[in-house]
Write a protein that holds these residues in place. Structure first.
Motif, PDB file in Angstrom:
ATOM      1  N   ALA A  79       6.119  10.050   1.661  1.00  0.00           N
ATOM      2  CA  ALA A  79       7.051  11.121   1.278  1.00  0.00           C
ATOM      3  C   ALA A  79       8.373  10.844   1.978  1.00  0.00           C
ATOM      4  CB  ALA A  79       6.506  12.479   1.690  1.00  0.00           C
ATOM      5  N   GLU A  80       9.442  10.938   1.209  1.00  0.00           N
ATOM      6  CA  GLU A  80      10.791  10.713   1.736  1.00  0.00           C
ATOM      7  C   GLU A  80      11.627  11.966   1.557  1.00  0.00           C
ATOM      8  OE1 GLU A  80      12.231   6.170   1.094  1.00  0.00           O
ATOM      9  OE2 GLU A  80      12.373   7.477  -0.649  1.00  0.00           O
ATOM     10  N   ARG A  81      12.522  12.150   2.473  1.00  0.00           N
ATOM     11  CA  ARG A  81      13.579  13.149   2.338  1.00  0.00           C
ATOM     12  C   ARG A  81      14.860  12.414   2.693  1.00  0.00           C
ATOM     13  NH1 ARG A  81      12.629  18.865   4.705  1.00  0.00           N
ATOM     14  NH2 ARG A  81      11.978  19.335   2.584  1.00  0.00           N
ATOM     15  N   GLY A  82      15.766  12.308   1.725  1.00  0.00           N
ATOM     16  CA  GLY A  82      16.929  11.456   1.934  1.00  0.00           C
ATOM     17  C   GLY A  82      16.451  10.025   2.100  1.00  0.00           C
ATOM     18  N   PRO A  83      17.040   9.281   3.026  1.00  0.00           N
ATOM     19  CA  PRO A  83      16.618   7.886   3.216  1.00  0.00           C
ATOM     20  C   PRO A  83      15.416   7.711   4.143  1.00  0.00           C
ATOM     21  CG  PRO A  83      18.479   8.362   4.627  1.00  0.00           C
ATOM     22  CD  PRO A  83      18.222   9.618   3.825  1.00  0.00           C
ATOM     23  N   ASP A  84      14.902   8.815   4.686  1.00  0.00           N
ATOM     24  CA  ASP A  84      13.885   8.725   5.728  1.00  0.00           C
ATOM     25  C   ASP A  84      12.474   8.997   5.223  1.00  0.00           C
ATOM     26  OD1 ASP A  84      15.939   8.384   7.635  1.00  0.00           O
ATOM     27  OD2 ASP A  84      16.181  10.559   7.797  1.00  0.00           O
ATOM     28  N   ALA A  85      11.533   8.179   5.681  1.00  0.00           N
ATOM     29  CA  ALA A  85      10.116   8.466   5.474  1.00  0.00           C
ATOM     30  C   ALA A  85       9.759   9.624   6.400  1.00  0.00           C
ATOM     31  CB  ALA A  85       9.270   7.240   5.791  1.00  0.00           C
ATOM     32  N   VAL A  86       9.187  10.710   5.844  1.00  0.00           N
ATOM     33  CA  VAL A  86       8.891  11.897   6.653  1.00  0.00           C
ATOM     34  C   VAL A  86       7.403  12.205   6.738  1.00  0.00           C
ATOM     35  CG1 VAL A  86      11.174  12.922   6.312  1.00  0.00           C
ATOM     36  CG2 VAL A  86       9.326  13.456   4.696  1.00  0.00           C
ATOM     37  N   ALA A  87       6.589  11.583   5.880  1.00  0.00           N
ATOM     38  CA  ALA A  87       5.147  11.833   5.915  1.00  0.00           C
ATOM     39  C   ALA A  87       4.405  10.720   5.175  1.00  0.00           C
ATOM     40  CB  ALA A  87       4.800  13.179   5.285  1.00  0.00           C
ATOM     41  N   LEU A  88       3.162  10.539   5.579  1.00  0.00           N
ATOM     42  CA  LEU A  88       2.242   9.636   4.897  1.00  0.00           C
ATOM     43  C   LEU A  88       1.143  10.493   4.287  1.00  0.00           C
ATOM     44  CD1 LEU A  88       1.867   6.979   7.747  1.00  0.00           C
ATOM     45  CD2 LEU A  88       3.443   6.925   5.794  1.00  0.00           C
ATOM     46  N   LEU A  89       0.866  10.288   3.012  1.00  0.00           N
ATOM     47  CA  LEU A  89      -0.160  11.067   2.316  1.00  0.00           C
ATOM     48  C   LEU A  89      -1.244  10.155   1.790  1.00  0.00           C
ATOM     49  CD1 LEU A  89       2.798  12.609   1.257  1.00  0.00           C
ATOM     50  CD2 LEU A  89       0.971  14.255   1.041  1.00  0.00           C
ATOM     51  N   ASN A  90      -2.470  10.635   1.886  1.00  0.00           N
ATOM     52  CA  ASN A  90      -3.637   9.855   1.504  1.00  0.00           C
ATOM     53  C   ASN A  90      -4.527  10.680   0.589  1.00  0.00           C
ATOM     54  OD1 ASN A  90      -6.756   9.560   2.717  1.00  0.00           O
ATOM     55  ND2 ASN A  90      -5.776   7.640   2.182  1.00  0.00           N
ATOM     56  N   TRP A  91      -5.124  10.031  -0.396  1.00  0.00           N
ATOM     57  CA  TRP A  91      -6.216  10.654  -1.147  1.00  0.00           C
ATOM     58  C   TRP A  91      -7.335   9.639  -1.239  1.00  0.00           C
ATOM     59  CZ3 TRP A  91      -1.810   8.903  -3.387  1.00  0.00           C
ATOM     60  CH2 TRP A  91      -1.897   8.078  -4.511  1.00  0.00           C
ATOM     61  N   ARG A  92      -8.542  10.163  -1.086  1.00  0.00           N
ATOM     62  CA  ARG A  92      -9.710   9.299  -1.036  1.00  0.00           C
ATOM     63  C   ARG A  92     -10.881   9.987  -1.713  1.00  0.00           C
ATOM     64  NH1 ARG A  92      -7.874  11.545   3.221  1.00  0.00           N
ATOM     65  NH2 ARG A  92      -9.118  12.835   4.587  1.00  0.00           N
ATOM     66  N   THR A  93     -11.874   9.190  -2.048  1.00  0.00           N
ATOM     67  CA  THR A  93     -13.064   9.714  -2.683  1.00  0.00           C
ATOM     68  C   THR A  93     -13.674  10.800  -1.808  1.00  0.00           C
ATOM     69  OG1 THR A  93     -13.467   7.560  -3.670  1.00  0.00           O
ATOM     70  CG2 THR A  93     -15.309   9.099  -3.646  1.00  0.00           C
ATOM     71  N   SER A  94     -13.996  11.906  -2.409  1.00  0.00           N
ATOM     72  CA  SER A  94     -14.600  13.031  -1.707  1.00  0.00           C
ATOM     73  C   SER A  94     -16.107  12.869  -1.682  1.00  0.00           C
ATOM     74  CB  SER A  94     -14.230  14.335  -2.419  1.00  0.00           C
ATOM     75  OG  SER A  94     -14.978  15.403  -1.923  1.00  0.00           O
ATOM     76  N   SER A  95     -16.711  13.393  -0.641  1.00  0.00           N
ATOM     77  CA  SER A  95     -18.177  13.373  -0.579  1.00  0.00           C
ATOM     78  C   SER A  95     -18.789  14.445  -1.479  1.00  0.00           C
ATOM     79  CB  SER A  95     -18.640  13.581   0.865  1.00  0.00           C
ATOM     80  OG  SER A  95     -18.178  14.829   1.335  1.00  0.00           O
ATOM     81  N   ILE A  96     -17.957  15.323  -2.014  1.00  0.00           N
ATOM     82  CA  ILE A  96     -18.416  16.386  -2.909  1.00  0.00           C
ATOM     83  C   ILE A  96     -17.882  16.094  -4.305  1.00  0.00           C
ATOM     84  CG2 ILE A  96     -18.262  18.862  -3.427  1.00  0.00           C
ATOM     85  CD1 ILE A  96     -17.816  19.312  -0.420  1.00  0.00           C
ATOM     86  N   GLY A  97     -18.739  16.117  -5.298  1.00  0.00           N
ATOM     87  CA  GLY A  97     -18.297  15.925  -6.672  1.00  0.00           C
ATOM     88  C   GLY A  97     -18.313  14.470  -7.101  1.00  0.00           C
ATOM     89  N   ALA A  98     -18.070  14.263  -8.373  1.00  0.00           N
ATOM     90  CA  ALA A  98     -18.083  12.928  -8.960  1.00  0.00           C
ATOM     91  C   ALA A  98     -16.819  12.162  -8.575  1.00  0.00           C
ATOM     92  CB  ALA A  98     -18.177  13.041 -10.478  1.00  0.00           C
ATOM     93  N   PRO A  99     -16.929  10.834  -8.376  1.00  0.00           N
ATOM     94  CA  PRO A  99     -15.745  10.031  -8.073  1.00  0.00           C
ATOM     95  C   PRO A  99     -14.658  10.218  -9.127  1.00  0.00           C
ATOM     96  CG  PRO A  99     -17.736   8.734  -7.800  1.00  0.00           C
ATOM     97  CD  PRO A  99     -18.146  10.042  -8.420  1.00  0.00           C
ATOM     98  N   ARG A 100     -13.434  10.260  -8.675  1.00  0.00           N
ATOM     99  CA  ARG A 100     -12.223  10.419  -9.487  1.00  0.00           C
ATOM    100  C   ARG A 100     -12.120  11.792 -10.152  1.00  0.00           C
ATOM    101  NH1 ARG A 100      -9.089   5.994  -9.756  1.00  0.00           N
ATOM    102  NH2 ARG A 100      -8.048   6.843 -11.553  1.00  0.00           N
TER     103      ARG A 100
END
Length: 173
Positions: free
Chosen positions: A59-80
């Protein structure tokens, strides 16, 4: 108007991923300990931080990276059809409303670009700021998960939140 936006991980971001592995202050509470600082460069070279089971955006705001976001397979529910998300806001940018907006935007992105029905996120019981952030991002508390994480030499409980495709999206303004 909020100029928060996402982009794929780039070589210039490797220093942030290296800090995740070597700097407890960057990670925040529950730092898992030192890890291989060379892994981020290998991951970027191998798949650009996108895979079927674990992907990242910056995530960027202006020219700066301000956050890193991740999504991954959950242990609950079907993949994707069910993802678990996480975020690390750069320490210098915490407390500025970036976290909740970025998490809400990530949910919108995942709902718009795939058949996902459920997105979940966990946090520590004592992480009040993240609990408020998740609620503001449209998540609902599902409950306490006992002994969910080993950190700081002991097992700790966590809280599980979820947002469904059918839940109302928060107002980002």
């Amino acid at each position: 108007m909020d100029d928060l936006r996402f982009r794929p991980v780039a070589e210039k971001d490797l220093v942030l991923f290296q800090r995740l592995r070597t700097d407890p202050e960057f990670w925040g509470p529950g730092w898992p300990g030192f890890d291989d600082p060379g892994q981020p460069a290998r991951r970027l070279a191998s798949d650009g931080y996108f895979s079927e089971s674990n992907s990242w955006l910056v995530a960027e705001r202006g020219p700066d990276a301000v956050a890193l976001l991740n999504w991954r397979t959950s242990s609950i529910g079907a993949p994707r059809l069910s993802w678990e998300i996480g975020i690390v806001v750069v320490p210098e940018r915490r407390g500025q409303g970036i976290g909740w907006r970025a998490q809400a935007m990530l949910c919108d992105y995942l709902f718009d670009h795939g058949p996902v029905q459920r997105i979940q996120a966990g946090t520590r019981v004592e992480n009040i700021a993240e609990q408020k952030s998740l609620v503001k991002a449209g998540f609902q508390l599902e409950g306490r998960v006992r002994a969910a994480e080993f950190a700081d030499g002991e097992w700790r409980d966590g809280l599980l939140y979820s947002r469904l495709r059918t839940d109302p999206a928060p107002d980002l303004s």
